[in-house]
Design a protein around this motif. Structure first.
Motif, PDB file in Angstrom:
ATOM      1  N   ALA A 210      11.657   4.872  20.698  1.00 23.57           N
ATOM      2  CA  ALA A 210      11.438   3.725  21.467  1.00 23.57           C
ATOM      3  C   ALA A 210      12.569   3.336  22.361  1.00 23.57           C
ATOM      4  CB  ALA A 210      10.725   2.666  20.452  1.00 23.57           C
ATOM      5  N   ALA A 211      13.695   3.709  22.244  1.00 22.80           N
ATOM      6  CA  ALA A 211      14.751   3.348  23.037  1.00 22.80           C
ATOM      7  C   ALA A 211      14.854   3.858  24.452  1.00 22.80           C
ATOM      8  CB  ALA A 211      16.148   3.739  22.199  1.00 22.80           C
ATOM      9  N   GLY A 212      13.663   4.900  24.845  1.00 21.88           N
ATOM     10  CA  GLY A 212      14.126   5.319  26.198  1.00 21.88           C
ATOM     11  C   GLY A 212      12.987   4.822  27.124  1.00 21.88           C
ATOM     12  N   GLY A 213      12.054   5.396  27.571  1.00 22.33           N
ATOM     13  CA  GLY A 213      11.048   4.838  28.966  1.00 22.33           C
ATOM     14  C   GLY A 213      10.117   3.901  28.396  1.00 22.33           C
ATOM     15  N   ASN A 214       9.568   4.205  27.014  1.00 20.01           N
ATOM     16  CA  ASN A 214       8.523   3.500  26.564  1.00 20.01           C
ATOM     17  C   ASN A 214       8.791   2.855  25.095  1.00 20.01           C
ATOM     18  OD1 ASN A 214       5.672   2.868  25.363  1.00 20.01           O
ATOM     19  ND2 ASN A 214       5.066   3.908  27.277  1.00 20.01           N
ATOM     20  N   ALA A 215       8.355   1.582  24.851  1.00 23.87           N
ATOM     21  CA  ALA A 215       8.901   1.230  23.538  1.00 23.87           C
ATOM     22  C   ALA A 215       7.594   1.246  22.767  1.00 23.87           C
ATOM     23  CB  ALA A 215       9.295  -0.331  23.943  1.00 23.87           C
ATOM     24  N   SER A 216       6.460   1.948  23.208  1.00 20.71           N
ATOM     25  CA  SER A 216       5.368   1.743  22.238  1.00 20.71           C
ATOM     26  C   SER A 216       5.688   2.592  20.861  1.00 20.71           C
ATOM     27  CB  SER A 216       4.283   2.477  22.857  1.00 20.71           C
ATOM     28  OG  SER A 216       4.013   1.718  24.006  1.00 20.71           O
ATOM     29  N   ASN A 217       4.776   2.160  19.895  1.00 18.91           N
ATOM     30  CA  ASN A 217       5.201   3.084  18.437  1.00 18.91           C
ATOM     31  C   ASN A 217       5.052   4.663  18.708  1.00 18.91           C
ATOM     32  OD1 ASN A 217       5.041   3.865  15.857  1.00 18.91           O
ATOM     33  ND2 ASN A 217       2.964   3.653  15.804  1.00 18.91           N
ATOM     34  N   GLN A 218       5.929   5.212  18.391  1.00 19.89           N
ATOM     35  CA  GLN A 218       5.697   6.654  18.548  1.00 19.89           C
ATOM     36  C   GLN A 218       6.129   7.261  17.137  1.00 19.89           C
ATOM     37  OE1 GLN A 218       7.688   8.458  22.088  1.00 19.89           O
ATOM     38  NE2 GLN A 218       8.251   6.115  22.491  1.00 19.89           N
ATOM     39  N   ASP A 219       5.939   6.729  16.018  1.00 17.76           N
ATOM     40  CA  ASP A 219       6.152   6.948  14.651  1.00 17.76           C
ATOM     41  C   ASP A 219       4.900   8.001  14.162  1.00 17.76           C
ATOM     42  OD1 ASP A 219       8.492   6.225  14.555  1.00 17.76           O
ATOM     43  OD2 ASP A 219       8.064   4.438  13.244  1.00 17.76           O
ATOM     44  N   ASN A 220       3.795   8.079  14.708  1.00 20.55           N
ATOM     45  CA  ASN A 220       2.661   8.893  14.692  1.00 20.55           C
ATOM     46  C   ASN A 220       1.992   8.735  13.319  1.00 20.55           C
ATOM     47  OD1 ASN A 220       0.758  10.987  15.053  1.00 20.55           O
ATOM     48  ND2 ASN A 220       2.127  12.427  14.537  1.00 20.55           N
ATOM     49  N   PRO A 221       1.641   7.573  13.006  1.00 20.61           N
ATOM     50  CA  PRO A 221       1.155   7.099  11.786  1.00 20.61           C
ATOM     51  C   PRO A 221      -0.284   7.499  11.634  1.00 20.61           C
ATOM     52  CG  PRO A 221       1.326   5.276  12.886  1.00 20.61           C
ATOM     53  CD  PRO A 221       1.950   6.243  13.643  1.00 20.61           C
ATOM     54  N   SER A 222      -0.879   7.657  10.488  1.00 20.28           N
ATOM     55  CA  SER A 222      -2.551   7.897  10.311  1.00 20.28           C
ATOM     56  C   SER A 222      -3.229   6.865  10.538  1.00 20.28           C
ATOM     57  CB  SER A 222      -2.757   8.759   9.153  1.00 20.28           C
ATOM     58  OG  SER A 222      -2.358   7.944   8.063  1.00 20.28           O
ATOM     59  N   ASN A 223      -4.268   7.003  10.855  1.00 23.12           N
ATOM     60  CA  ASN A 223      -5.414   5.708  10.793  1.00 23.12           C
ATOM     61  C   ASN A 223      -6.189   5.662   9.539  1.00 23.12           C
ATOM     62  OD1 ASN A 223      -6.303   7.924  12.230  1.00 23.12           O
ATOM     63  ND2 ASN A 223      -8.094   6.816  13.026  1.00 23.12           N
ATOM     64  N   ARG A 224      -6.538   4.296   9.174  1.00 19.87           N
ATOM     65  CA  ARG A 224      -6.933   4.358   8.025  1.00 19.87           C
ATOM     66  C   ARG A 224      -8.444   4.807   7.653  1.00 19.87           C
ATOM     67  NH1 ARG A 224      -2.970   4.986   6.574  1.00 19.87           N
ATOM     68  NH2 ARG A 224      -4.539   6.278   5.420  1.00 19.87           N
ATOM     69  N   ILE A 225      -9.223   5.010   8.784  1.00 17.43           N
ATOM     70  CA  ILE A 225     -10.659   5.446   8.476  1.00 17.43           C
ATOM     71  C   ILE A 225     -10.539   6.610   7.908  1.00 17.43           C
ATOM     72  CG2 ILE A 225     -11.018   6.473  10.649  1.00 17.43           C
ATOM     73  CD1 ILE A 225     -13.211   4.109   9.074  1.00 17.43           C
ATOM     74  N   ALA A 226      -9.492   7.508   8.174  1.00 16.49           N
ATOM     75  CA  ALA A 226      -9.205   8.539   7.285  1.00 16.49           C
ATOM     76  C   ALA A 226      -9.538   8.557   5.725  1.00 16.49           C
ATOM     77  CB  ALA A 226      -7.834   9.241   7.328  1.00 16.49           C
ATOM     78  N   ASP A 227      -9.382   7.247   5.109  1.00 14.92           N
ATOM     79  CA  ASP A 227      -9.521   7.343   3.846  1.00 14.92           C
ATOM     80  C   ASP A 227     -10.888   7.351   3.440  1.00 14.92           C
ATOM     81  OD1 ASP A 227      -6.885   6.583   3.696  1.00 14.92           O
ATOM     82  OD2 ASP A 227      -7.089   4.555   3.750  1.00 14.92           O
ATOM     83  N   ILE A 228     -11.849   7.165   4.055  1.00 11.50           N
ATOM     84  CA  ILE A 228     -13.424   7.229   3.929  1.00 11.50           C
ATOM     85  C   ILE A 228     -13.901   8.916   3.605  1.00 11.50           C
ATOM     86  CG2 ILE A 228     -15.682   6.601   4.250  1.00 11.50           C
ATOM     87  CD1 ILE A 228     -13.761   4.263   3.950  1.00 11.50           C
ATOM     88  N   ASN A 229     -14.393   9.000   2.438  1.00 14.67           N
ATOM     89  CA  ASN A 229     -14.797  10.417   2.245  1.00 14.67           C
ATOM     90  C   ASN A 229     -16.046  10.911   3.028  1.00 14.67           C
ATOM     91  OD1 ASN A 229     -15.132  13.129   1.235  1.00 14.67           O
ATOM     92  ND2 ASN A 229     -16.290  12.257  -0.755  1.00 14.67           N
ATOM     93  N   PRO A 230     -16.186  11.805   3.994  1.00 15.63           N
ATOM     94  CA  PRO A 230     -17.055  11.835   4.556  1.00 15.63           C
ATOM     95  C   PRO A 230     -18.460  12.635   3.574  1.00 15.63           C
ATOM     96  CG  PRO A 230     -15.200  13.109   5.617  1.00 15.63           C
ATOM     97  CD  PRO A 230     -14.866  12.436   4.263  1.00 15.63           C
ATOM     98  N   ASP A 231     -18.150  13.149   2.504  1.00 15.81           N
ATOM     99  CA  ASP A 231     -19.108  13.632   1.646  1.00 15.81           C
ATOM    100  C   ASP A 231     -19.923  12.407   0.991  1.00 15.81           C
ATOM    101  OD1 ASP A 231     -19.286  16.444   1.379  1.00 15.81           O
ATOM    102  OD2 ASP A 231     -17.009  16.212   1.410  1.00 15.81           O
ATOM    103  N   ASP A 232     -19.451  11.264   1.175  1.00  9.78           N
ATOM    104  CA  ASP A 232     -20.158  10.142   0.521  1.00  9.78           C
ATOM    105  C   ASP A 232     -21.210   9.444   1.526  1.00  9.78           C
ATOM    106  OD1 ASP A 232     -18.698  10.278  -1.646  1.00  9.78           O
ATOM    107  OD2 ASP A 232     -17.396   8.453  -1.369  1.00  9.78           O
ATOM    108  N   ILE A 233     -21.274   9.950   2.917  1.00 17.42           N
ATOM    109  CA  ILE A 233     -21.915   9.243   3.853  1.00 17.42           C
ATOM    110  C   ILE A 233     -23.214   9.738   4.095  1.00 17.42           C
ATOM    111  CG2 ILE A 233     -21.813   8.819   6.405  1.00 17.42           C
ATOM    112  CD1 ILE A 233     -18.973   8.893   6.245  1.00 17.42           C
TER     113      ILE A 233
END
Length: 1010
Positions: A210-233
């Motif tokens: 973030a010290a260069g041309g773009n201060a946006s988050n670039q840590d590449n975290p996962s998003n939390r909808i990934a916690d939902i088990n597709p087999d339960d749906i």
């Protein structure tokens, strides 16, 4: 008085006489419901005596029994996914009822209000539905959002990283915000589910991304909808536009995804066991440059005729490199470091066990799952353990229905160290300059050599760093449905619901001091450890009254009104410690410790009123309005209103024609509005701390907030046509929409004398226009063979229709490399950059020209074959991985000559030269692809064999094979066109800087039902 008493006694005697007669006159009908064509049992079908509330359902074997007062009667048989059927019955005894699966599921129930639903046949909005079978049974997905790709029209779904554990952007019907939330709202069983991507690992302290041309988050975290088990749906409904999503008001501008999980059915207990095992491999390798002695020499030799001594030193150094290359080549020690890093076959194991069943009053569903997937890079992977318990119970003679849904999730993701950096330390960036004749492996003592070509040894970084996310999560929801009043023409219900989504996210990053780039002698931090802790709690409560009224002329009125309250709390604490003592990794065992904390609390209150009118299934109209106020607004007591209106006309119900070839023709139109809250920091000016000469203080930030800022408002007009042909074996849906977003929240320049450089303001409008087409066909249906097919087509075009500030760039690294630009009259997703003449020109557009998917499902006796092709045409990426490999001299196409218009300069030097001159043209690439996204081949053991072998204890055994992304066709010059350096949020998807590559997956399956 005496006469009245006498008649009372007579009435009692008459009643006592008639009761046995009535009881004796009741008739019992038994039988079995089977699927037309295959003859397989149709479990859990609803069988209701027409015109009454008397009903039952078939058990797991399709058997049923129903008692009626007298014969003849008409039995209505229906269930989700099957065409409704009415059977006349004149004699008691056993009967067999055949039902056919509905290719279009016109009887499917779709949400139209916070407390109501409607049959799809009468729906006035284009609402997409994905069933459990489409979602997870063909090819079990790693995450829920990944499973949606290619399954419905109107969505651009981009995987921001190939790292296990998610990281996916879902954009419905184009861009809906520049600075605000761009991800849809997720509702699971009525619970507002958090889908944040929270960066707490502190990777930027090492990478300096973030010290260069773009201060946006670039840590590449996962998003939390990934916690939902597709087999339960059980099913997923996608409300893509404001006309459908207006019922969710101020949070629905980016669309709403409504998820219903599985519930138990009345009947005997059913136990299901599913086991998947398989592996994943890299989807596409970039490959290596073909080295020769001359190419090695040319890369290292720097001619300098003006300084013969320096030129000779350079020549000697180049010859030394040639000697090292020659020795490694002749001894067979040239190493493909790309294969060494990304060449793992990650093991996959998914285990799911569920138990369901229930009585007439109580149904339950309980499930446990354990999903584990290793990454294609050592020491990366994802695990998720999920426990679910759902309960439905009716009491007081079906007057009250209680539903409880509970879910506990424990997930862990090891993400590795990838993407952009300004220190040359990530695995991807260091790999770009690592030459194949270097020996970077540890010696017998486990000591790694330094990498002379880069700031880090990528093997050492891979093996010794830690970047982990750990989540503990509870999602609990409840719904109470109370029948307050009911007669032949009307009923009144009270619906109370509430839910909580609570999770604790712990991130842990460790960079030991023995790493090459952490050594003090190399300018490092002498070891770094970062710990992040996030506590998040979202809660929602609502109460609604729903009144249904049916007139003698068959006009149905459905009125609903109610209120909602939502609360959101988040507290994130990040601690970064460097200069570690010895080999300690505790925060307190460091010389330098820094702490950051982010807290956010929000409370929303709203109401919703809606009226639905259905005239004999011919004309269906809806009017509604949502009002919301929020503590996130400048005036927390000001309501913002979001209206909706829709009209559907089923022309086939007017008796205008009688034809087996045209079975449905519906025209529909809808209008709606929805909102988007201001992003964090837009309302108020948040000061930052400072420490000058030991004196603590505060610093004014460069951006000024606006306490009077208003939410962004989305307005959408949607027009459509639905048609069914050939006994509803062919079904067509066509939708055209115009969606505008007003009051865009942007950052405007201000006079420097104010003490600020920019300020937040409502300063623009944008518009999306698009077309969506869905075509499904039951091509052939016989006893032994079936073939169903489907085609989805959709496209979207956007434009900035008004801009009250000067055009500005955002979302990448400047015009010399290619960047996004917000400019009136131009596409919201245009990519601009300087050309060879230094002029600012349009280089491309991230929005695809169109997307199309092609699905086929075949059944031959007990075998099924299904596959899904996904074609994305157009849409551009900013590919900066090639430039970095050019700098390192490792690009696979470094020596090819196909970029230079003059046909002289090889690709590598051409791109480097373009960068040096500020020419961004070579870095924007077409990201089209054709992909076999899913394929599955399954065999179900015959019922006769199971009955014979297992004495009726096993009802189904299914085995099979499936794959994801097994065939990928694209010209994009890197790992995968689906990529995003800036994660799953925001406008700037499609920027590539040395990502974690995507993978393809192969799985083998076993499913057993008891």
């Amino acid at each position: 008085m005496k006469k009245t008493t006498q008649w009372g006694k007579t009435g009692v005697l008459l009643l006592l006489f008639l009761i046995p007669t009535i009881l004796l006159s009741q008739e019992t009908i038994t039988g079995k419901v089977v699927i037309e064509g295959s003859g397989e049992p149709a479990a859990f079908m609803n069988i209701v005596e027409e015109g009454t509330n008397n009903g039952t359902s078939s058990d797991i074997d399709g058997s049923f029994s129903i008692t009626v007062n007298s014969l003849p009667v008409r039995l209505k048989v229906f269930a989700l996914g099957f065409a409704e059927k009415v059977i006349p019955v004149s004699l008691a005894g056993d009967i067999t009822i055949q039902v056919s699966e509905s290719s279009e599921a016109l009887d499917e129930v779709v949400v139209t209000g916070l407390a109501t639903s409607v049959k799809r046949e009468n729906l006035a909005n284009a609402v997409s539905t994905v069933s459990a079978e489409e979602l997870a049974e063909l090819t079990p997905p790693q995450t829920l959002d990944g499973a949606l790709a290619g399954k419905f029209v109107g969505a651009q779904i981009t995987r921001s990283s190939g790292a296990p554990g998610g990281g996916i952007s879902v954009r419905l019907r184009g861009v809906t915000s520049v600075n605000g939330n761009s991800q849809p709202l997720y509702i699971v069983d009525g619970v507002y589910v958090n889908n944040n991507s929270i960066s707490g690992a502190g990777l930027n302290a090492v990478s300096g991304a973030a010290a260069g041309g773009n201060a946006s988050n670039q840590d590449n975290p996962s998003n939390r909808i990934a916690d939902i088990n597709p087999d339960d749906i059980e099913s997923v409904e996608i409300l893509k536009g404001a006309s459908a999503a207006a019922i969710y008001g101020a949070r629905a501008a980016a669309g709403v995804i409504i998820i219903k999980t599985k519930t138990g059915k009345q009947g005997r207990t059913k136990i299901s066991f599913n086991q998947d095992v398989g592996f994943n491999t890299i989807l596409n390798s970039r490959g290596q440059r073909t080295y020769t002695e001359d190419r090695v020499f040319d890369f290292f030799f720097n001619p300098n005729p003006g300084d013969p001594i320096a030129e000779q030193r350079s020549r000697d150094a180049a010859n030394d490199q040639v000697a090292l290359f020659r020795a490694a080549r002749d001894s067979g020690r040239l190493i493909d470091y790309e294969d060494e890093i990304f060449g793992e076959e990650g093991f996959i194991s998914n285990t799911n066990v569920s138990i369901s069943g229930g009585s007439e009053n109580t149904q339950y569903y309980a499930a446990f799952s354990n999903n584990a997937e290793d990454g294609i890079v050592k020491n990366t992977g994802y695990t998720r353990k999920s426990i679910r318990f759902n309960l439905n119970h009716t009491f007081f003679k079906d007057k009250i229905r209680l539903s409880l849904n509970t879910n506990y999730v424990d997930s862990k993701a090891d993400r590795g160290f990838f993407n952009n950096d300004n220190s040359g330390t990530t695995i991807g960036v260091s790999l770009t300059s690592t030459l194949p004749y270097r020996d970077l492996f540890p010696n017998e003592l486990g000591v790694y050599p330094d990498n002379p070509d880069a700031a880090s040894n990528p093997l050492q970084t891979r093996d010794l760093i830690t970047n982990r996310e750990d989540v503990d999560r509870f999602i609990i929801g409840g719904n109470l449905d109370i029948k307050l009043f009911e007669n032949d023409k009307s009923n009144l219900k009270l619906i109370l619901s509430g839910g909580v989504d609570y999770y604790q996210l712990t991130t842990n990053a460790l960079f030991p001091k023995i790493l090459q780039f952490q050594k003090v002698t190399n300018g490092g931090l002498n070891g770094l450890v970062a710990v992040g802790d996030t506590e998040n709690k979202d809660a929602n409560y609502s109460g609604f009254l729903v009144h249904n009224y049916k007139t003698d002329s068959d006009i149905n009125f459905t009125t609903q009104a109610g209120a909602t309250k939502l609360t959101f709390e988040r507290n994130t604490v990040n601690t970064v410690a460097s200069d570690l003592i010895a080999f300690e990794d505790n925060l307190d065992q460091a010389a330098n410790v820094g702490v950051n904390q982010f807290r956010q609390e929000q409370e929303d209150v709203g109401f919703f009123v809606q009226e639905e009118v259905n005239y004999q299934g011919k004309i269906i109209g809806t009017l509604g309005i949502r009002g919301d106020k929020s503590s996130n607004n400048g005036d927390a007591n000001e309501f913002f209103y979001y209206p909706k209106a829709s009209l559907a006309v089923n022309l086939q119900n007017f008796g205008l024609w009688e034809s087996e070839n045209l079975n449905q023709l519906k025209i529909r139109g809808a209008y709606g509005e929805a909102g988007n809250f201001a992003p964090n920091g837009a309302l108020f000016t948040t000061y930052t701390n400072s420490l000058i000469d030991g004196v603590a203080g505060i610093v004014v930030p460069p951006t000024l907030g606006d306490p009077n800022i208003e939410p962004e408002r989305q307005k959408e007009l949607e027009l459509g046509l639905d048609a069914s042909f050939l006994k509803r074996r062919v079904n067509l849906e066509f939708t055209y929409y115009i969606k505008s977003v007003d009051d865009l929240i942007l950052q405007a320049n201000v006079e420097p004398s104010s003490g600020f450089t920019t300020e937040f303001a409502n300063a623009g409008d944008l518009e999306n226009k698009g077309v969506e087409v869905t075509l499904n066909a039951n091509v052939f249906q016989g006893e032994d063979f079936e073939w169903n097919t489907g085609v989805l087509f959709f496209k979207n075009k956007s434009e900035v229709t008004q801009l009250d500030v000067a055009p500005f760039n955002l979302g990448s690294f400047g015009t010399g490399l290619g960047t996004f630009r917000i400019e009136e009259g131009k596409s919201v997703t245009q990519i601009v950059g300087n050309n060879a003449d230094g002029d600012l020109v349009v280089l491309g557009d991230a929005e695809p020209d169109f997307q199309m998917t092609f699905t086929n499902n075949f059944r031959y006796k007990d075998f099924t074959l299904s596959f899904l092709w996904h074609w994305k045409e157009g849409g551009d990426n900013i590919n900066l991985t090639n430039l970095l490999t050019d700098f390192g001299g490792t690009s696979p196409d470094f020596d090819d000559i196909d970029l230079d218009p003059a046909g002289v300069t090889p690709n590598g030097p051409f791109r480097v030269g373009a960068f040096s001159s500020g020419n961004a043209t070579p870095f924007t690439e077409d990201a089209s692809y054709l992909r076999l996204r899913e394929i599955g081949l399954y065999y179900t053991l015959p019922t006769k064999f199971l009955d014979s072998a297992f004495k009726g204890n096993v009802s189904r055994v299914k085995i099979g094979f499936s794959g994801n992304n097994l065939i990928n066709i694209f010209d994009y010059n890197s790992y995968d066109p689906e990529v995003s350096n800036f994660g799953s949020g925001g406008l700037s998807t499609g920027v590539e800087v040395t990502p974690f590559p995507s993978s393809k997956r192969v799985l083998f399956h076993l499913a057993v039902d008891f």
